[in-house]
Design a protein around this motif. Sequence first.
Motif, mmCIF file in Angstrom:
data_model
loop_
_atom_site.group_PDB
_atom_site.id
_atom_site.type_symbol
_atom_site.label_atom_id
_atom_site.label_comp_id
_atom_site.label_asym_id
_atom_site.label_seq_id
_atom_site.Cartn_x
_atom_site.Cartn_y
_atom_site.Cartn_z
ATOM 1 N N VAL A 104 -19.527 60.319 -11.708
ATOM 2 C CA VAL A 104 -19.595 59.073 -10.939
ATOM 3 C C VAL A 104 -18.173 58.609 -10.645
ATOM 4 O O VAL A 104 -17.414 58.331 -11.578
ATOM 5 N N PRO A 105 -17.771 58.502 -9.377
ATOM 6 C CA PRO A 105 -16.428 58.004 -9.076
ATOM 7 C C PRO A 105 -16.250 56.573 -9.598
ATOM 8 O O PRO A 105 -17.113 55.724 -9.387
ATOM 9 N N VAL A 106 -15.146 56.325 -10.293
ATOM 10 C CA VAL A 106 -14.879 55.015 -10.891
ATOM 11 C C VAL A 106 -13.520 54.519 -10.412
ATOM 12 O O VAL A 106 -12.532 55.259 -10.445
ATOM 13 N N VAL A 107 -13.487 53.277 -9.951
ATOM 14 C CA VAL A 107 -12.240 52.613 -9.558
ATOM 15 C C VAL A 107 -12.151 51.309 -10.346
ATOM 16 O O VAL A 107 -13.141 50.572 -10.446
ATOM 17 N N LEU A 108 -10.986 51.027 -10.903
ATOM 18 C CA LEU A 108 -10.785 49.793 -11.643
ATOM 19 C C LEU A 108 -9.995 48.805 -10.791
ATOM 20 O O LEU A 108 -9.105 49.200 -10.037
ATOM 21 N N ALA A 109 -10.318 47.542 -10.920
ATOM 22 C CA ALA A 109 -9.631 46.476 -10.197
ATOM 23 C C ALA A 109 -9.072 45.472 -11.193
ATOM 24 O O ALA A 109 -9.761 45.101 -12.149
ATOM 25 N N SER A 110 -7.838 45.053 -10.978
ATOM 26 C CA SER A 110 -7.159 44.037 -11.790
ATOM 27 C C SER A 110 -6.719 44.526 -13.162
ATOM 28 O O SER A 110 -6.021 43.807 -13.867
#
Length: 362
Positions: A171-177
């Motif tokens: 599952v592609p995961v992107v983190l923000a902040s």
Amino acid sequence: MPGTPHEPEPESEGGTGAPARGPAPRESRSGKATLRDVAERAEVSAMTASRVLRDDPRVHPATRDRVRAAAAALGYRPNELARRLRLGRGTGLVGLVVTNLANPFYSRLALGVDSVLAPDGLKTVIGNTGQDLDAERDLVEDLVGRRVDGIIAVPAGDDQRHLAAAAAEGVPVVLASRPPEGFAADCVLVDDFGGARAATARLIARGHRRIGFLGSPPTVYTGTERLRGYRSALADAGLTGDERHVRQGQTRPGQAERAATELLGLPDPPTALFCSNNRNTIGAFRALRARRTDTALAGFDDFELAEALGLPLTLVAYDSDELGREAGRLLRHRMRERGPADGPVAAARRVVLPTELVEYGD
């Protein structure tokens, strides 16, 4: 035409007159019309009805019109999720995991994400963790179980094993902040350190030497980075920070108001306050108004009606919509490159958004 090679079911597709109404549809268990109901009403096979609803160009125009009319009359809506899964196209859903939906920052973040993903036919599903790691873990596991096409998360802490597990499952995961901890993932950050240092330096330049700090819990990356920027500005000016002037852990304006009131009640109180986010700034403003003090105020995060507070206010501003847009772009790029024929996966990317100081009430 009936009987041609392009129309393999002549018994159900002939005629050019008015569309037949067919028998009344059977009631499905859910009470909703099914594909078979549509087929019976249009007097075609379920396979033909399915081809029409997939926009198969080989179906005879008269048959196509009959099936579409039947679907409209019955209020039939195809199960797009099941269809995408059958075709190997995923669910069309993206999970957005945030820590506090009461904070307007997250609504702007969500709008930014949706503006990038919606044109690709992706729907954003938002989940709130309340800054609770167990809730975040359960939410991420649930999203993975529902086979979302990707996840954008604002992590509650530095224990991100559940996010690493999701990425390991493909599952592609992107983190923000907040950057990833213990695994490689794309992330988009704000210049938390630089913005806080600049705001604190502005207060120092105006003659303040006792500057209080109101911030998020110590587990929140943005709060710790902004505390580091605050301390750096004090050190650059040759000032020794007083830990009695530091309050961390406030997530709601009411908590911040109480913390600010404590600072203002000290025997030698701060002459200025720096707040690490908009919730703390609002709470500090309430405390200043209640005590009718001229204590200076600065904070991180611009917010609506800041100019209407009626006091000098320095805020660290950045584009929260762009934070969401950039997270959406990073996720979209990952989703497009994860196919087996696309070659090696690119290294994790980190984007840092700049900040600027804005002044109100001067």
